[in-house]
Design a protein around this motif. Sequence first.
Motif, PDB file in Angstrom:
ATOM      1  N   SER A  47       0.871  -1.269  -0.089  1.00 36.75           N
ATOM      2  CA  SER A  47       0.092   0.038  -0.164  1.00 36.75           C
ATOM      3  C   SER A  47       0.959   1.236  -0.035  1.00 36.75           C
ATOM      4  O   SER A  47       1.906   1.191   0.707  1.00 36.75           O
ATOM      5  CB  SER A  47      -0.777  -0.137   1.189  1.00 36.75           C
ATOM      6  OG  SER A  47      -1.892   0.941   1.067  1.00 36.75           O
ATOM      7  N   TRP A  95      -3.622   2.325  10.401  1.00 40.55           N
ATOM      8  CA  TRP A  95      -4.243   3.146   9.934  1.00 40.55           C
ATOM      9  C   TRP A  95      -5.959   3.194  10.531  1.00 40.55           C
ATOM     10  O   TRP A  95      -6.876   3.492   9.625  1.00 40.55           O
ATOM     11  CB  TRP A  95      -4.511   2.991   8.471  1.00 40.55           C
ATOM     12  CG  TRP A  95      -3.078   3.075   8.011  1.00 40.55           C
ATOM     13  CD1 TRP A  95      -2.198   2.087   7.579  1.00 40.55           C
ATOM     14  CD2 TRP A  95      -2.312   4.202   7.610  1.00 40.55           C
ATOM     15  NE1 TRP A  95      -1.046   2.477   7.436  1.00 40.55           N
ATOM     16  CE2 TRP A  95      -0.882   3.962   7.354  1.00 40.55           C
ATOM     17  CE3 TRP A  95      -2.565   5.610   7.819  1.00 40.55           C
ATOM     18  CZ2 TRP A  95       0.041   4.699   6.843  1.00 40.55           C
ATOM     19  CZ3 TRP A  95      -1.545   6.460   7.405  1.00 40.55           C
ATOM     20  CH2 TRP A  95      -0.268   6.108   6.948  1.00 40.55           C
ATOM     21  N   TYR A 145     -11.262  10.435   0.925  1.00 39.99           N
ATOM     22  CA  TYR A 145     -10.669   9.264   0.222  1.00 39.99           C
ATOM     23  C   TYR A 145     -11.596   8.019   0.743  1.00 39.99           C
ATOM     24  O   TYR A 145     -11.980   8.021   1.813  1.00 39.99           O
ATOM     25  CB  TYR A 145      -9.100   8.906   0.739  1.00 39.99           C
ATOM     26  CG  TYR A 145      -8.719   7.690   0.134  1.00 39.99           C
ATOM     27  CD1 TYR A 145      -8.668   6.535   0.937  1.00 39.99           C
ATOM     28  CD2 TYR A 145      -8.563   7.384  -1.064  1.00 39.99           C
ATOM     29  CE1 TYR A 145      -7.808   5.223   0.601  1.00 39.99           C
ATOM     30  CE2 TYR A 145      -8.037   6.288  -1.499  1.00 39.99           C
ATOM     31  CZ  TYR A 145      -7.819   5.108  -0.722  1.00 39.99           C
ATOM     32  OH  TYR A 145      -7.310   3.930  -1.088  1.00 39.99           O
ATOM     33  N   GLU A 194      -2.637  12.378   6.479  1.00 39.28           N
ATOM     34  CA  GLU A 194      -3.034  11.201   7.175  1.00 39.28           C
ATOM     35  C   GLU A 194      -3.262  11.530   8.602  1.00 39.28           C
ATOM     36  O   GLU A 194      -3.113  12.532   9.130  1.00 39.28           O
ATOM     37  CB  GLU A 194      -2.044   9.923   7.198  1.00 39.28           C
ATOM     38  CG  GLU A 194      -1.824   9.317   5.623  1.00 39.28           C
ATOM     39  CD  GLU A 194      -2.938   8.629   5.240  1.00 39.28           C
ATOM     40  OE1 GLU A 194      -2.856   8.257   3.978  1.00 39.28           O
ATOM     41  OE2 GLU A 194      -4.096   8.668   5.914  1.00 39.28           O
ATOM     42  N   SER A 231      -5.736  10.856   1.237  1.00 42.96           N
ATOM     43  CA  SER A 231      -4.819   9.781   1.606  1.00 42.96           C
ATOM     44  C   SER A 231      -3.699   9.761   0.774  1.00 42.96           C
ATOM     45  O   SER A 231      -3.172  10.600   0.361  1.00 42.96           O
ATOM     46  CB  SER A 231      -5.468   8.330   1.486  1.00 42.96           C
ATOM     47  OG  SER A 231      -4.827   7.456   2.025  1.00 42.96           O
ATOM     48  N   VAL A 289     -15.913   4.138   7.376  1.00 47.74           N
ATOM     49  CA  VAL A 289     -14.628   3.049   7.262  1.00 47.74           C
ATOM     50  C   VAL A 289     -13.788   3.549   8.569  1.00 47.74           C
ATOM     51  O   VAL A 289     -13.106   2.717   9.204  1.00 47.74           O
ATOM     52  CB  VAL A 289     -13.868   2.981   6.323  1.00 47.74           C
ATOM     53  CG1 VAL A 289     -12.735   2.193   6.190  1.00 47.74           C
ATOM     54  CG2 VAL A 289     -15.033   2.312   5.171  1.00 47.74           C
ATOM     55  N   LYS A 298     -12.116  -1.243   9.082  1.00 49.21           N
ATOM     56  CA  LYS A 298     -11.025  -1.375   9.975  1.00 49.21           C
ATOM     57  C   LYS A 298     -11.593  -1.947  11.442  1.00 49.21           C
ATOM     58  O   LYS A 298     -11.655  -2.912  11.526  1.00 49.21           O
ATOM     59  CB  LYS A 298     -10.837   0.285   9.962  1.00 49.21           C
ATOM     60  CG  LYS A 298     -10.204   0.922   8.734  1.00 49.21           C
ATOM     61  CD  LYS A 298      -9.869   2.289   9.091  1.00 49.21           C
ATOM     62  CE  LYS A 298      -9.580   2.795   7.566  1.00 49.21           C
ATOM     63  NZ  LYS A 298      -8.238   2.823   7.073  1.00 49.21           N
ATOM     64  N   SER A 341     -13.143  -5.238   2.528  1.00 48.52           N
ATOM     65  CA  SER A 341     -12.428  -3.993   2.545  1.00 48.52           C
ATOM     66  C   SER A 341     -13.173  -2.823   2.703  1.00 48.52           C
ATOM     67  O   SER A 341     -14.238  -2.771   2.163  1.00 48.52           O
ATOM     68  CB  SER A 341     -11.281  -4.004   1.661  1.00 48.52           C
ATOM     69  OG  SER A 341     -11.972  -3.765   0.353  1.00 48.52           O
ATOM     70  N   GLY A 350     -11.142   4.692  -0.537  1.00 52.49           N
ATOM     71  CA  GLY A 350     -10.683   3.618  -1.249  1.00 52.49           C
ATOM     72  C   GLY A 350     -10.434   3.701  -2.604  1.00 52.49           C
ATOM     73  O   GLY A 350     -10.675   4.635  -3.302  1.00 52.49           O
ATOM     74  N   GLU A 402     -16.903  11.557   3.859  1.00 51.84           N
ATOM     75  CA  GLU A 402     -16.493  11.048   5.424  1.00 51.84           C
ATOM     76  C   GLU A 402     -16.919  12.047   6.457  1.00 51.84           C
ATOM     77  O   GLU A 402     -16.638  13.265   6.410  1.00 51.84           O
ATOM     78  CB  GLU A 402     -14.925  11.135   5.316  1.00 51.84           C
ATOM     79  CG  GLU A 402     -13.903  10.303   4.401  1.00 51.84           C
ATOM     80  CD  GLU A 402     -12.534  10.446   4.644  1.00 51.84           C
ATOM     81  OE1 GLU A 402     -12.130  10.482   5.534  1.00 51.84           O
ATOM     82  OE2 GLU A 402     -11.924  10.924   3.763  1.00 51.84           O
ATOM     83  N   THR A 417     -12.656  -0.539   0.610  1.00 50.44           N
ATOM     84  CA  THR A 417     -13.105  -0.198  -0.721  1.00 50.44           C
ATOM     85  C   THR A 417     -14.032  -1.102  -1.060  1.00 50.44           C
ATOM     86  O   THR A 417     -15.067  -0.376  -2.131  1.00 50.44           O
ATOM     87  CB  THR A 417     -11.776  -0.548  -1.429  1.00 50.44           C
ATOM     88  OG1 THR A 417     -10.464   0.325  -1.196  1.00 50.44           O
ATOM     89  CG2 THR A 417     -11.919  -0.287  -2.811  1.00 50.44           C
TER      90      THR A 417
END
Length: 434
Positions: free
Chosen positions: A27, A65, A148, A405, A161, A245, A271, A120, A150, A210, A122
């Motif tokens: 990643s 993360w 972001y 981040e 991200s 997420v 997560k 995930s 994913g 988000e 994403t």
Amino acid sequence: MSTPAKRSHSQEIVERAKQLIPGGVNSPVRAFRAVGALPLIAARGRGSQITDADGKYYIDYIGAWGPLLLGHAHTDVERAVHQALERGTAFGLTTEAEVRLAQLITEAVPSIEKVRLVNSGTEATMSAIRLARGYTRRNLVVKFIGCYHGHVDSLLVKAGSGVATFALPESAGVPPEFAALTLAVPFNDAEAVQKVFVQHPGKIAAVIVEPVAGNMGCVPPKEGFLQTLREVTARNGALLIFDEVMTGFRVARGGAQELYGIRPDLTTLGKIIGGGLPVGAYGGRAEIMDTVAPEGPVYQAGTLAGNPLAVAAGVAVLEELGRRTNIYSELETRTRRLAEGLVEAARKAKVPVCLNRVGSMFTLFFTSGPVVDFETASAADRERFAAFFRAMLERGILLPPSQFETAFVSAAHTDRDVETTLETAREAFALLAE
Ligand code: KE4
């Protein structure tokens, strides 16, 4: 002639990784490109600490993360995964454990009446977008610059991200035809959202946000911003998707929607609900979720969706959160102490910073701020951030390796960890001020 310094074990692993894996990482942000440091090779974690391949200890604020709300190698998670492992690793059939995880999620997040587990974050956002388009029979999606969700093709438009870290306006390989279906507006700009609905009447399937941005660094919603999204989407027949997420079970047991009192139509999770193993989820009103196959025409599937080992870890974490009802107030108190100490240390060293925080997630921006969207986040001095990151890393404190981040405090971080971090920060800021 001086003999070249012996390479550390970590350096040897990094070199080997680069021969076999793009950038030596699985990643991009793990490459530490934005902070000009050798990427860490993790060997093990326990509580708030990780050890690298050379046996060096760090107090860890990456927390994988976000998943590790309880810290590394929590005994409940270890025990649950071991017990699940003895029964087998995968069946391709429903197990009782995934029904238990669905129950824990729906109990904690009332807006989620039905939930589908995936592998995930994403996959969760990709599926939620497809569901919104299938349910509304509309194609356009609104997202926010710097958020972001994913690496979904249609959402890699002005994303945060790693996309922001590497200053990629959009990813290569995403056809303009896909990007054209995504409308990107500034985060915290309620007027821009209202305008985009006027410009595209009857065409917008969903707004995905988000609710606390974490991928341009941590940027909380302005007063009334989320309420405006709720009202504008409802008025225009579009779905409101909260991408939780990162914030789900992080900023409150019921996520940002509990904290800010907003009921979205769909929520994506990841997560923490996997406890460090691969789990994502999307869920919402039953009448929307029943549009998903095999109930309805929106297709989504996954060989390892609801995987018994991953689900066992998630169930262990969410059951612990159900028992430890004061965990969020403890996280609030400890993270506030850390945040105030960092700001005070920067002030004393005359280094301009702006620290944004919601609960146990925070970002220290190297700008006087305020930081309210991607534009103001981008004004931060990334070189200074990188110098601070390296000074902290050399002294055993691991921050996320990018100004864009978010750092995470876990329930395993102690008051002693906070004091050590602040002592180290004072040294690091003094170096910056020279
Ligand atoms: P994953 O596919 O990485 O599990 O989740 C994607 C995702 C979706 N939505 C939000 C709000 C997210 O924060 C993420 C992933 N977060 C990044 C950290 N900023 C993952 C770290 C990485 O990409 O290595």
